[in-house]
Design an enzyme around this catalytic site. Structure first.
Site, PDB file in Angstrom:
ATOM      1  N   HIS A 151      21.422  20.679 -10.717  1.00  0.00           N
ATOM      2  CA  HIS A 151      21.783  19.940  -9.509  1.00  0.00           C
ATOM      3  C   HIS A 151      23.139  19.310  -9.786  1.00  0.00           C
ATOM      4  O   HIS A 151      23.434  18.950 -10.944  1.00  0.00           O
ATOM      5  CB  HIS A 151      20.831  18.782  -9.228  1.00  0.00           C
ATOM      6  CG  HIS A 151      19.411  19.178  -8.961  1.00  0.00           C
ATOM      7  ND1 HIS A 151      18.492  19.356  -9.953  1.00  0.00           N
ATOM      8  CD2 HIS A 151      18.767  19.389  -7.799  1.00  0.00           C
ATOM      9  CE1 HIS A 151      17.331  19.671  -9.413  1.00  0.00           C
ATOM     10  NE2 HIS A 151      17.457  19.699  -8.115  1.00  0.00           N
ATOM     11  N   ASP A 198      22.697  16.404 -12.004  1.00  0.00           N
ATOM     12  CA  ASP A 198      22.238  16.628 -13.389  1.00  0.00           C
ATOM     13  C   ASP A 198      23.474  16.733 -14.278  1.00  0.00           C
ATOM     14  O   ASP A 198      23.465  16.332 -15.438  1.00  0.00           O
ATOM     15  CB  ASP A 198      21.491  17.961 -13.540  1.00  0.00           C
ATOM     16  CG  ASP A 198      20.231  18.043 -12.716  1.00  0.00           C
ATOM     17  OD1 ASP A 198      19.671  16.998 -12.378  1.00  0.00           O
ATOM     18  OD2 ASP A 198      19.820  19.186 -12.415  1.00  0.00           O
ATOM     19  N   MET A 236      22.388  29.786 -11.156  1.00  0.00           N
ATOM     20  CA  MET A 236      21.957  29.087  -9.933  1.00  0.00           C
ATOM     21  C   MET A 236      22.382  27.629  -9.975  1.00  0.00           C
ATOM     22  O   MET A 236      22.469  27.036 -11.047  1.00  0.00           O
ATOM     23  CB  MET A 236      20.430  29.195  -9.840  1.00  0.00           C
ATOM     24  CG  MET A 236      19.783  28.498  -8.663  1.00  0.00           C
ATOM     25  SD  MET A 236      19.350  26.777  -8.977  1.00  0.00           S
ATOM     26  CE  MET A 236      17.605  26.914  -9.323  1.00  0.00           C
ATOM     27  N   GLU A 295      13.506  26.722  -0.873  1.00  0.00           N
ATOM     28  CA  GLU A 295      12.282  26.452  -1.650  1.00  0.00           C
ATOM     29  C   GLU A 295      11.359  25.529  -0.862  1.00  0.00           C
ATOM     30  O   GLU A 295      11.735  24.415  -0.491  1.00  0.00           O
ATOM     31  CB  GLU A 295      12.670  25.801  -2.981  1.00  0.00           C
ATOM     32  CG  GLU A 295      11.468  25.448  -3.830  1.00  0.00           C
ATOM     33  CD  GLU A 295      11.861  24.891  -5.194  1.00  0.00           C
ATOM     34  OE1 GLU A 295      13.049  25.004  -5.575  1.00  0.00           O
ATOM     35  OE2 GLU A 295      10.976  24.342  -5.863  1.00  0.00           O
ATOM     36  N   LYS A 348       7.780  23.280  -0.222  1.00  0.00           N
ATOM     37  CA  LYS A 348       6.781  22.457  -0.894  1.00  0.00           C
ATOM     38  C   LYS A 348       6.022  21.704   0.201  1.00  0.00           C
ATOM     39  O   LYS A 348       6.643  21.229   1.155  1.00  0.00           O
ATOM     40  CB  LYS A 348       7.476  21.475  -1.847  1.00  0.00           C
ATOM     41  CG  LYS A 348       6.514  20.719  -2.753  1.00  0.00           C
ATOM     42  CD  LYS A 348       7.270  19.838  -3.751  1.00  0.00           C
ATOM     43  CE  LYS A 348       6.325  19.130  -4.686  1.00  0.00           C
ATOM     44  NZ  LYS A 348       7.002  18.187  -5.577  1.00  0.00           N
ATOM     45  N   GLU A 380       7.974  28.603  -5.574  1.00  0.00           N
ATOM     46  CA  GLU A 380       7.569  27.966  -6.836  1.00  0.00           C
ATOM     47  C   GLU A 380       6.050  28.026  -6.962  1.00  0.00           C
ATOM     48  O   GLU A 380       5.322  27.652  -6.035  1.00  0.00           O
ATOM     49  CB  GLU A 380       8.041  26.512  -6.892  1.00  0.00           C
ATOM     50  CG  GLU A 380       7.446  25.799  -8.104  1.00  0.00           C
ATOM     51  CD  GLU A 380       7.987  24.406  -8.369  1.00  0.00           C
ATOM     52  OE1 GLU A 380       9.199  24.207  -8.217  1.00  0.00           O
ATOM     53  OE2 GLU A 380       7.174  23.540  -8.750  1.00  0.00           O
ATOM     54  N   HIS A 425       4.093  24.862  -6.051  1.00  0.00           N
ATOM     55  CA  HIS A 425       4.165  24.432  -4.661  1.00  0.00           C
ATOM     56  C   HIS A 425       3.231  25.239  -3.766  1.00  0.00           C
ATOM     57  O   HIS A 425       2.575  24.676  -2.881  1.00  0.00           O
ATOM     58  CB  HIS A 425       5.603  24.520  -4.150  1.00  0.00           C
ATOM     59  CG  HIS A 425       6.542  23.619  -4.896  1.00  0.00           C
ATOM     60  ND1 HIS A 425       7.877  23.569  -4.637  1.00  0.00           N
ATOM     61  CD2 HIS A 425       6.319  22.732  -5.901  1.00  0.00           C
ATOM     62  CE1 HIS A 425       8.452  22.688  -5.452  1.00  0.00           C
ATOM     63  NE2 HIS A 425       7.517  22.174  -6.229  1.00  0.00           N
ATOM     64  N   ASP A 427      10.687  30.160  -9.070  1.00  0.00           N
ATOM     65  CA  ASP A 427      10.442  29.009  -9.951  1.00  0.00           C
ATOM     66  C   ASP A 427       9.060  29.158 -10.580  1.00  0.00           C
ATOM     67  O   ASP A 427       8.032  29.064  -9.891  1.00  0.00           O
ATOM     68  CB  ASP A 427      10.497  27.696  -9.148  1.00  0.00           C
ATOM     69  CG  ASP A 427      11.924  27.189  -8.958  1.00  0.00           C
ATOM     70  OD1 ASP A 427      12.874  27.908  -9.342  1.00  0.00           O
ATOM     71  OD2 ASP A 427      12.086  26.075  -8.424  1.00  0.00           O
ATOM     72  N   ASP A 461       2.239  17.288  -8.112  1.00  0.00           N
ATOM     73  CA  ASP A 461       3.068  18.401  -8.583  1.00  0.00           C
ATOM     74  C   ASP A 461       3.248  18.281 -10.097  1.00  0.00           C
ATOM     75  O   ASP A 461       3.976  17.422 -10.577  1.00  0.00           O
ATOM     76  CB  ASP A 461       4.423  18.313  -7.867  1.00  0.00           C
ATOM     77  CG  ASP A 461       5.376  19.397  -8.266  1.00  0.00           C
ATOM     78  OD1 ASP A 461       4.919  20.466  -8.715  1.00  0.00           O
ATOM     79  OD2 ASP A 461       6.588  19.189  -8.120  1.00  0.00           O
ATOM     80  N   ASP A 492       4.151  20.717 -12.521  1.00  0.00           N
ATOM     81  CA  ASP A 492       5.230  21.445 -13.209  1.00  0.00           C
ATOM     82  C   ASP A 492       4.877  21.747 -14.672  1.00  0.00           C
ATOM     83  O   ASP A 492       5.650  21.469 -15.602  1.00  0.00           O
ATOM     84  CB  ASP A 492       6.551  20.652 -13.133  1.00  0.00           C
ATOM     85  CG  ASP A 492       7.108  20.568 -11.720  1.00  0.00           C
ATOM     86  OD1 ASP A 492       6.800  21.457 -10.901  1.00  0.00           O
ATOM     87  OD2 ASP A 492       7.852  19.612 -11.431  1.00  0.00           O
ATOM     88  N   ASP A 524      10.768  26.188 -13.753  1.00  0.00           N
ATOM     89  CA  ASP A 524      10.945  24.861 -13.169  1.00  0.00           C
ATOM     90  C   ASP A 524       9.744  24.023 -13.589  1.00  0.00           C
ATOM     91  O   ASP A 524       8.794  23.829 -12.827  1.00  0.00           O
ATOM     92  CB  ASP A 524      11.061  24.940 -11.649  1.00  0.00           C
ATOM     93  CG  ASP A 524      11.443  23.590 -11.060  1.00  0.00           C
ATOM     94  OD1 ASP A 524      11.740  22.676 -11.854  1.00  0.00           O
ATOM     95  OD2 ASP A 524      11.431  23.442  -9.835  1.00  0.00           O
TER      96      ASP A 524
HETATM   97  C1  GLT Z   1      12.842  19.154  -8.295  1.00  0.00           C
HETATM   98  C2  GLT Z   1      11.756  19.932  -7.620  1.00  0.00           C
HETATM   99  C3  GLT Z   1      11.882  21.373  -7.846  1.00  0.00           C
HETATM  100  C4  GLT Z   1      13.099  21.997  -7.253  1.00  0.00           C
HETATM  101  C5  GLT Z   1      14.354  21.482  -7.871  1.00  0.00           C
HETATM  102  C6  GLT Z   1      15.531  22.016  -7.094  1.00  0.00           C
HETATM  103  S1  GLT Z   1      14.389  19.798  -8.076  1.00  0.00           S
HETATM  104  O1  GLT Z   1      12.610  19.087  -9.662  1.00  0.00           O
HETATM  105  O2  GLT Z   1      10.488  19.472  -8.087  1.00  0.00           O
HETATM  106  O3  GLT Z   1      10.759  22.088  -7.421  1.00  0.00           O
HETATM  107  O4  GLT Z   1      13.069  23.363  -7.532  1.00  0.00           O
HETATM  108  O5  GLT Z   1      16.052  21.091  -6.231  1.00  0.00           O
HETATM  109 MN    MN Z   2      11.144  24.182  -7.964  1.00  0.00          MN
HETATM  110 MN    MN Z   3       7.406  21.546  -8.691  1.00  0.00          MN
END
Ligand code: GLT
Ligand code: MN
Ligand code: MN
Length: 388
Positions: A55, A58, A89, A182, A184, A218, A221, A246, A256, A258, A288
Site C-alpha cells: 500500500h 506501507d 502489485m 477485492e 469482503k 481472497e 473473505h 489473495d 478475518d 488471515d 495475504d
Molecule cells: C488489508 C486487507 C486485505 C487487502 C489488503 C489490500 S489490505 O490487509 O485485509 O484483504 O487485500 O488493500
Molecule cells: Mn486481501
Molecule cells: Mn483478509
C-alpha cells in the site's frame, strides 16, 4: 524427496503489511517491533519469495516529508536490487486514516471522495514507479453500520464513477496497469458494498473500461461469506477476470483471521491449488496473511516459508491426483459421453428441441446409478494424507 523450495517461477508474493504485521489486534497492542520496508524485503529475500507488494503508506507513511519519502524509496530500491525481488502489485490505503472513517469513494463528504481520488492517483504513480502491473482496490471502509446514513444505490454509483475516473487516469498516464477488485462482506465496516467476488464480477460489467478491471478474490473473505472459495475463483477465471489472488486461510464464522495458507482447510486449499495449476493460472500467488500474534520474526519467517511450502506440497498432490489410475478411471466413467445424445446438446435448433421433446427417458434407471463420489473423495483424502 520432493523439492518444496520456492523459486521465482512460482511467483510467490507477500505484502509489506503481511510480514510486517506487528500482531496488534482490537484487544492488544503490537507484539513485534516495526521493521522498515527495506528490512522486510531482505526478510522476504531470505525466505525465497519472488515479489513484494505494498500500500502507498506501507512504503511511505502518510505524513512523511518529501525528503523522508525519497530516502525510504532509495533504501527500498536498493533492497529490491540486492535481493532480486520485484513489485508486481500495489494498492492504496483508503481505510487506516480517520479521514476514511465513513469510506473513501463512497463517503457522503465530497472532500473525502476528492481526497481519495487524489491519494489513489498518487499511489498508482508510486506503484508504477516500482514496476507494478496490477493495482488492487479493497474498499474496506466502503460500507455502513447503519443504512440510515447513505443511499446504497448512490454508493454503488459513486464506486463506479471513481473506478471509471481512475481507469481513465491510468490510460491518460499510459500506465501498463490492470485493476483487481477485492471483495469482503464485513470488517472493518458492519457491511461492505460489493461483498463477494460475484458482486464484483457483476459490477465490473457496468464500468466504462471493463477490459481493464478484474478481481482479486481472497480465501478468507469468501469463506467469511460462507462460500466455496474455489468456485468463486473458477467463475472469475472462466470470465477472464482472475487478475490476482489473495491466499490465506480462515475458520468459518469468525473475524478475518488471515491465517497461514492451508493451515485450516487443507482439502479446500488442495482443490484451489489444483484448480490454479490445472488451468495454468500464471499470475502472482500472493499470500495475504500474517503470523500468529505469538511469534517473533523467526516465527514470521516460519509463517512465510509455510505458506509457500504448503502451496508446493499441494501442487505435488494435485499432480498425483491427476496421475492416479483409479481416480482417473472413476472420473472417466462418470464423465463418459452418451453418443446418442451428443447431437442434441449445444446451440438451440427447432430439430433438437423436437428430438428432445420426443425422447423417452427412464428416470428410475438413470437415478439408480451410483456415482462413486464417496470412493472418489476417500481417494482424494488418501492422496492428501500421503498414504496413496
Ligand atoms: C488489508 C486487507 C486485505 C487487502 C489488503 C489490500 S489490505 O490487509 O485485509 O484483504 O487485500 O488493500
Ligand atoms: Mn486481501
Ligand atoms: Mn483478509
Amino acid at each position: 524427496m520432493s523439492d518444496y523450495s520456492p523459486k521465482p517461477e512460482h511467483k510467490f508474493t507477500f505484502g509489506l503489511w503481511t510480514v510486517g504485521n506487528r500482531g496488534a489486534d482490537p484487544f492488544g497492542s503490537a507484539t513485534r517491533e516495526h521493521k522498515t520496508p527495506a528490512e522486510l524485503v531482505y526478510l522476504l529475500g531470505e525466505v525465497g519469495a519472488y515479489g513484494v507488494n505494498f500500500h502507498d503508506n506501507d512504503l511511505i507513511p502518510i505524513d512523511a516529508t518529501p525528503a523522508e519519502a525519497e530516502s525510504i524509496k532509495k533504501a527500498f530500491r536498493k533492497a529490491l536490487d540486492d535481493t532480486g525481488l520485484v513489485v508486481p502489485m500495489a494498492t492504496t490505503n483508503l481505510f487506516s486514516d480517520p479521514v476514511f472513517k465513513d469510506g473513501a469513494f463512497t463517503s457522503n463528504d465530497p472532500q473525502v471522495r476528492a481526497y481519495a481520488l487524489q491519494k489513489t492517483m498518487q499511489a498508482m504513480d508510486l506503484g508504477v514507479e516500482f514496476g507494478a502491473k496490477t493495482y488492487v482496490f479493497w474498499g474496506g471502509r466502503e460500507g455502513t453500520e447503519t443504512d440510515s446514513s447513505k443511499s446504497t444505490v448512490t454508493a454503488i454509483q459513486r464506486s463506479r464513477e471513481a473506478m471509471n475516473f481512475l481507469c481513465e487516469y491510468a490510460l491518460h498516464q499510459k500506465y501498463d496497469l490492470k485493476f483487481a477488485l477485492e471483495a469482503k462482506p464485513n470488517e472493518p465496516r458492519g457491511d461492505i458494498y460489493n461483498p463477494t467476488t460475484g458482486h464484483m464480477l457483476a459490477f465490473i460489467t457496468s464500468l466504462d473500461h471493463p477490459e481493464m478491471v478484474g478481481v482479486n478474490p481472497e480465501v478468507a473473505h469468501e469463506q467469511m461469506s460462507g462460500l466455496n472459495f474455489m468456485h468463486s475463483v473458477a467463475q472469475a477465471w472462466e470470465a477472464g477476470k482472475l487478475f490476482h489472488i489473495d491466499l490465506n486461510d480462515q475458520y468459518p464464522g469468525r473475524y478475518d483471521q488471515d491465517l497461514r495458507f492451508g493451515s485450516r482447510d487443507l482439502k479446500a486449499a488442495f482443490f484451489l491449488v489444483k484448480f490454479l495449476e490445472d488451468v495454468g493460472y500464471s499470475g502472482s500467488r500472493h499470500f495475504d496473511a500474517h503470523a500468529y500474534r505469538t511469534e517473533d520474526f523467526n516465527g514470521v519467517k516460519d509463517f512465510a516459508r509455510g505458506c509457500m511450502r504448503t502451496y508446493l506440497i499441494l501442487k505435488e498432490k494435485a499432480a498425483r491426483f491427476n496421475a492416479d489410475p483409479e481416480i482417473q478411471a472413476i472420473l472417466a466413467e462418470i464423465n463418459a459421453p452418451d453418443e446418442t445424445l451428443t447431437p442434441l446438446f449445444g446451440k438451440f435448433s427447432a430439430e433438437k428441441a423436437a428430438a428432445l421433446q420426443a425422447a423417452a427417458f427412464d428416470r428410475t434407471a438413470i437415478a439408480s446409478r451410483g456415482l462413486q463420489y464417496e470412493r472418489l473423495d476417500q481417494l482424494t483424502i488418501e492422496v492428501l494424507t500421503g498414504v496413496r
